[in-house]
Design an enzyme around this catalytic site. Structure first.
Site, mmCIF file in Angstrom:
data_model
loop_
_atom_site.group_PDB
_atom_site.id
_atom_site.type_symbol
_atom_site.label_atom_id
_atom_site.label_comp_id
_atom_site.label_asym_id
_atom_site.label_seq_id
_atom_site.Cartn_x
_atom_site.Cartn_y
_atom_site.Cartn_z
ATOM 1 N N LYS A 116 0.802 -1.223 0.000
ATOM 2 C CA LYS A 116 0.000 0.000 0.000
ATOM 3 C C LYS A 116 0.836 1.274 0.000
ATOM 4 O O LYS A 116 0.473 2.259 -0.657
ATOM 5 C CB LYS A 116 -0.946 0.006 1.199
ATOM 6 C CG LYS A 116 -1.789 -1.248 1.355
ATOM 7 C CD LYS A 116 -2.618 -1.559 0.129
ATOM 8 C CE LYS A 116 -3.473 -2.804 0.334
ATOM 9 N NZ LYS A 116 -4.179 -3.208 -0.869
ATOM 10 N N ARG A 292 -7.777 -7.612 -8.957
ATOM 11 C CA ARG A 292 -8.542 -8.849 -9.139
ATOM 12 C C ARG A 292 -9.978 -8.488 -9.487
ATOM 13 O O ARG A 292 -10.349 -7.314 -9.540
ATOM 14 C CB ARG A 292 -8.529 -9.664 -7.846
ATOM 15 C CG ARG A 292 -8.996 -8.843 -6.631
ATOM 16 C CD ARG A 292 -9.239 -9.678 -5.411
ATOM 17 N NE ARG A 292 -9.405 -8.883 -4.211
ATOM 18 C CZ ARG A 292 -10.500 -8.244 -3.848
ATOM 19 N NH1 ARG A 292 -11.564 -8.273 -4.638
ATOM 20 N NH2 ARG A 292 -10.569 -7.557 -2.718
#
Length: 497
Positions: A116, A292
């Protein structure tokens, strides 16, 4: 052209992928653990293989065994679904090195966006707004306090390696930070095997808006508009809709452009989602990228007519996008409710058991993506999502009314579900007028509702269970014969150890 795809997942998403494979005349191969021997996804696939014992790290996360199986059964590709190994760069790299196609982005893109703090730096470099905070993982609480004092409280601690609400802590002062820092690190380690955390400014009362993007390996990019995902409990979404009533055409153009630029920044291909926080003044900030397919992808499919799973498979085969940005437009409104086996009167604790009755909702504008059937087990080992109810309408009002009707028809006996929560939400003025934020459930889900719900839902649950209990017990033998016949006719089950 793929001839066989191994689905490295379970439940409703595995069923969803198997259906797409069948429509494309591609054989699907499911995997299952001990806990999932009787699961719906096993019966939906063309082939099914035992992969390990019930704990996820011995089955659905055991990627050396999954890749070995894929080779043994001559699978051309692996589709990871969402969760489990879907954002594991090490797994993707191993698939790529095994001469098997991974249906998703490259390992490099996933690694870049999965960390992140690195993703935040990349976004800043590409002029995409990010929430003020630390530029790298924090080594100690003193470093965290220094940054918190600089950007001002309240702040949010987050796991560097994960998402889904794990390792997240709201902090309103220095004393809380001292306590929550170690808690966040410990939870991050338990959830992701990595205790790194970072800190960012807490945007109070924000909207959670995400943009579905898709790209091929030929450099073509497109967005499929935004989704409104602000109805959450414990940082996990339970209702999603598209489009967002809060996003006007001007903001839509800006946020979708930012999403495309974010995808280009990491040389992304296949389906992905860029998540943003949006404040009350419609300023938006990059939150993270999900590399995804999303749980909530059906609402996007309903308003665009694009089958995202088929598109994923096509892209993985080397094809260009089957459409251009100019081909897309928003058609109507779609809403999704995630149906979980959980006890709302016990702090949303998972409800474990066997499904004794499953009567799905039907009718115009209703879609059900389900991972359960009668006699399906709901084990303790995995996320307790049972199904997703999706409704479409020519406008938001019609989509909501259809959802209310669909939920009133939906009957599940054997476990306690969160359907009463939706009944409350869809009658709440804040949801109806679209002014809700990610704190909606936390602020508005009152103890008064819980008390009333306990009387209503539990009495109904006990009554229906009693009515069907004896009938089910008497019919178990004949039903088992039916299931076994269905098993021998429709899918191949083999042990693989």
């Amino acid at each position: 052209m793929f001839k066989k795809i191994l689905i490295a997942n379970r439940g409703e998403i595995a069923v969803r992928i198997a259906r797409a494979c069948r429509e494309l005349n591609i054989k699907s191969a499911a995997i299952y653990s001990d806990a999932d021997r009787n699961s719906l996804h096993v019966r939906h696939a063309d082939e099914a293989y035992y992969i390990g014992s019930s704990p996820a790290n011995e089955s659905y996360l055991n990627y050396p065994k999954i890749i070995e199986l894929a080779k043994k059964i001559a699978a051309d590709a692996i589709h990871p679904g969402y969760g489990f190994l879907s954002e594991n760069a090490e797994f993707i790299s191993a698939v790529e090195n095994s001469n098997i196609t991974f249906i998703g982005p490259s390992a490099k893109s996933v690694a870049l966006m999965g960390e992140k703090t690195a993703a935040r730096l990349l976004m800043k470099k590409n002029n995409i707004p990010v929430v003020p905070g630390s530029e790298k993982s924090l080594t100690n609480v003193n470093e965290a306090m220094e940054i918190a004092n600089e950007i001002g409280y309240p702040v949010m601690l987050k796991a560097s390696a994960g998402g889904g609400g794990k390792g997240m802590r709201k902090v309103f002062n220095e004393n809380e930070l001292k306590v929550e820092f170690e808690r966040a690190k410990n939870e991050a380690l338990k959830a992701f095997g990595n205790n790194a955390v970072y800190l960012e400014k807490l945007i109070e009362e924000p909207k959670h808006i995400e943009v579905q993007i898709i790209a091929d390996k030929h450099g073509n990019y497109a967005h499929l508009f935004e989704r409104e995902c602000s109805v959450q409990r414990r940082h996990q979404k339970i209702i999603e809709e598209s489009p967002s009533t809060f996003v006007d055409e001007f903001i839509r153009e800006k946020i979708t452009k930012a999403a495309i630029e974010a995808a280009k920044a990491c040389n992304y291909y296949n389906a992905g989602t860029i998540e943003f926080l949006m404040d009350k003044n419609k300023n938006f900030y990059f939150l993270e990228m999900n590399t995804r397919l999303q749980v909530e992808h059906p609402v996007t499919e309903m308003i665009t007519g694009i089958d995202l799973v088929k598109e994923q498979i096509s892209i993985a085969q080397g094809n260009k996008l089957s459409f251009s940005q100019n081909d897309l437009k928003i058609n109507g409104h779609a809403i999704e409710c995630r149906i979980y086996a959980e006890d709302i009167n016990n702090n949303f604790a998972p409800s474990i058991g066997q499904i004794k009755l499953h009567k799905p909702p039907l009718g115009p504008g209703v879609r059900l993506d389900s991972g359960i059937d009668v006699f399906s087990d709901v084990p303790v080992y995995y996320d307790p999502i049972l199904s997703k109810v999706i409704t479409w309408g020519k406008n938001r009002e019609e989509a909501i009314e259809r959802m209310k009707r669909a939920l009133s028809e939906y009957q599940i006996v054997g476990v306690i579900t969160n359907i009463p929560v939706f009944n409350w939400i869809f009658s709440h003025e804040v949801f109806i007028n679209g002014s809700f934020t990610i704190n909606f459930i936390e602020k508005e889900f009152l103890p008064k509702f819980l008390t009333e719900s306990k009387l209503q839902s539990n009495e109904k649950y006990e009554l229906v269970s009693a009515i069907f209990g004896a009938m089910i017990k008497n019919s178990e033998q004949s039903n088992a014969v039916f299931i076994n016949n269905n098993k021998s006719n429709n899918w191949l089950s083999q042990n693989y150890e």
